[in-house]
Design an enzyme around this catalytic site. Structure first.
Site, short mmCIF file in Angstrom:
data_model
loop_
_atom_site.label_atom_id
_atom_site.label_comp_id
_atom_site.label_asym_id
_atom_site.label_seq_id
_atom_site.Cartn_x
_atom_site.Cartn_y
_atom_site.Cartn_z
N HIS A 16 0.83 -1.22 0.00
CA HIS A 16 0.00 0.00 0.00
C HIS A 16 0.86 1.26 0.00
CE1 HIS A 16 -4.10 -1.79 0.45
NE2 HIS A 16 -3.35 -2.81 0.77
N THR A 17 2.07 1.13 -0.48
CA THR A 17 2.93 2.30 -0.66
C THR A 17 2.86 2.80 -2.10
OG1 THR A 17 4.72 0.70 -0.94
CG2 THR A 17 4.61 1.84 1.17
N ASP A 18 2.42 1.94 -3.03
CA ASP A 18 2.51 2.34 -4.45
C ASP A 18 1.62 3.54 -4.77
OD1 ASP A 18 0.17 0.75 -4.45
OD2 ASP A 18 0.74 -0.42 -6.22
N GLY A 103 -7.66 -14.81 -7.14
CA GLY A 103 -8.09 -14.54 -5.77
C GLY A 103 -7.05 -14.85 -4.71
N ALA A 104 -5.81 -15.13 -5.13
CA ALA A 104 -4.77 -15.49 -4.17
C ALA A 104 -3.85 -14.31 -3.85
CB ALA A 104 -3.94 -16.65 -4.70
N LEU A 106 -1.85 -12.93 -6.11
CA LEU A 106 -0.62 -13.11 -6.89
C LEU A 106 -0.69 -12.35 -8.22
CD1 LEU A 106 -0.03 -16.92 -6.20
CD2 LEU A 106 1.05 -14.97 -5.07
N SER A 109 -4.59 -10.63 -12.32
CA SER A 109 -5.14 -9.58 -13.19
C SER A 109 -4.03 -8.81 -13.90
CB SER A 109 -6.04 -8.62 -12.40
OG SER A 109 -5.32 -8.03 -11.37
N ASP A 153 1.80 -3.98 -9.50
CA ASP A 153 1.68 -5.32 -10.08
C ASP A 153 2.02 -5.31 -11.57
OD1 ASP A 153 0.66 -5.68 -7.56
OD2 ASP A 153 -1.43 -5.67 -8.23
C1 GLA Z 1 -2.70 -4.73 -4.82
C2 GLA Z 1 -2.68 -3.56 -5.80
C3 GLA Z 1 -1.30 -2.91 -5.80
C4 GLA Z 1 -0.84 -2.56 -4.39
C5 GLA Z 1 -1.03 -3.76 -3.46
C6 GLA Z 1 -0.75 -3.40 -2.02
O1 GLA Z 1 -1.87 -5.74 -5.24
O2 GLA Z 1 -2.96 -4.02 -7.09
O3 GLA Z 1 -1.35 -1.77 -6.62
O4 GLA Z 1 -1.51 -1.44 -3.90
O5 GLA Z 1 -2.34 -4.29 -3.54
O6 GLA Z 1 0.58 -3.14 -1.84
#
Ligand code: GLA
Length: 363
Positions: A16-18, A103-104, A106, A109, A153
């Site tokens: 949750h830093t992105d 849903g894991a 990983l 998407s 991601d």
């Molecule tokens: C998901 C989101 C990413 C990122 C993470 C948490 O994977 O797709 O953009 O925010 O949660 O780090």
């Protein structure tokens, strides 16, 4: 006919830093999605090896998007957005085939979107540079699917390198591979997929993002990345709301942990990163509050079984946990997680080891 493969990912650290313009340290996995694009007679058709029915839609921009099954939005989104940007996307057939568990947490998407964008761009001979490709993949997820995710991601799915984690500056989108020499240290990354269901478009992810943006607004900074470790106490003192204070503490300390781990890896000190991994988990559990009992149980079991560090990876509220372990302890640690889950009455977790692999490529 043009085919591209793009992988799923595991985030070593930086959660949750992105979307706060901060830092992340993910790596690309061996599993991923292959998208194959070919010319069609008319319309756009989308097929998936994992879905029973193909979907055929008229060519249009985003505004004209028909009601379509959610998975197809990750594919059609690329075609809609390119159309909106003035590109005459011809009739196409897009076929996707993925072995990333959904849903894991990983990033099935991101694997899907990145393979499609690369294959479509290549097939149509579009002159998209790396930044444009990345921006398009992120826009598909944000604008066409409606998931307010932060881009990590897609960035690692596009740019991952074998044997390396990717240090990503999520403000500039500069990336730098950092060695993750597991074999050289006799270590493994054990992944426990808790199978606790999670979903980003659900409210909790968006609520965290809005909370962080609100805190940045109150603090008068463009994003929480701009609050330094030294400035944290002062920032916390300027926030009345306990929830926002906890969010800020998580994001600021998490950015510091990412940079500390990258430094240790640069120095060849992989075994020393464990503490930061576990501290990251505690911060997600206690401050950001995005863990669930299944992931906390898996982390505790891994640590009790000798993990140097363990943490949930990904967006939270379920998904996967990673543990950094001596190779020889992997099996016993897996058993420990299974036992802990059985004792707690949780469903059977799935356990596997992960290695850092290359990002998207033509196949
Ligand atoms: C998901 C989101 C990413 C990122 C993470 C948490 O994977 O797709 O953009 O925010 O949660 O780090």
């Amino acid at each position: 006919m043009t085919s591209w493969f793009a992988p799923g990912r595991i985030n070593l650290i930086g959660e949750h830093t992105d979307y706060n313009d901060g830092f992340v340290l993910p790596f690309a996995l061996a599993v991923g999605c292959t998208a194959t694009v070919s010319q069609a007679a008319q319309d756009w058709s989308v097929r998936s090896a994992q879905e029973p029915e193909p979907v055929v839609v008229r060519r249009s921009g985003l505004a004209g998007a028909d009601a379509v099954p959610e998975w197809t939005r990750y594919v059609l989104g690329a075609l809609w957005l390119l159309t909106d940007r003035g590109i005459d996307v011809p009739p196409l057939e897009v076929t996707v085939d993925s072995d990333v568990p959904t849903g894991a947490g990983l990033s099935s998407s991101a694997a899907l979107v990145c393979s499609v964008v690369r294959a479509v761009g290549d097939h149509l001979g579009l002159d998209l540079d790396d930044d444009a490709v990345f921006a398009l993949t992120r826009d598909v997820e944000n604008d066409a699917v409606g998931a307010p995710t932060g881009g990590m991601d897609q960035l690692v799915s596009l740019r991952g390198e074998a044997g390396h984690v990717l240090l990503c500056d999520m403000r500039s989108h500069d990336t730098r591979p950092v060695p993750l020499d597991l074999a050289g240290h006799g270590l493994s990354v054990l992944v426990a997929d808790t199978r606790a269901p999670h979903k980003h478009s659900d409210g909790e992810y968006g609520a965290r993002r809005r909370g962080c943006e609100e805190a940045a607004r109150i603090l008068g900074v463009p994003a929480l990345r701009d609050v330094s470790g030294e400035g944290l106490a002062d920032a916390l003192g300027r926030l009345d709301d306990d929830e926002l204070r906890r969010y800020v503490r998580h994001v600021v300390t998490e950015d510091e942990r990412v940079l500390a781990v990258a430094r240790l890896l640069d120095e060849g000190r992989l075994p020393d990163i464990g503490q930061a991994l576990t501290a990251s988990h505690r911060s997600m559990r206690d401050d950001f509050r995005i863990t669930v009992p299944e992931v906390d149980t898996a982390v505790d079991a891994l640590l009790s079984a000798g993990a140097l560090g363990a943490r949930m990876t990904g967006g939270g509220f379920g998904g996967c946990v990673i543990g950094l372990l001596p190779e020889g302890d992997v099996e016993a640690a897996g058993d420990a997680v299974r036992r802990a889950f059985a004792d707690a009455g949780f469903g059977e977790p799935s356990l596997f080891t992960a290695s850092a692999e290359a990002g998207a490529r033509r196949v």
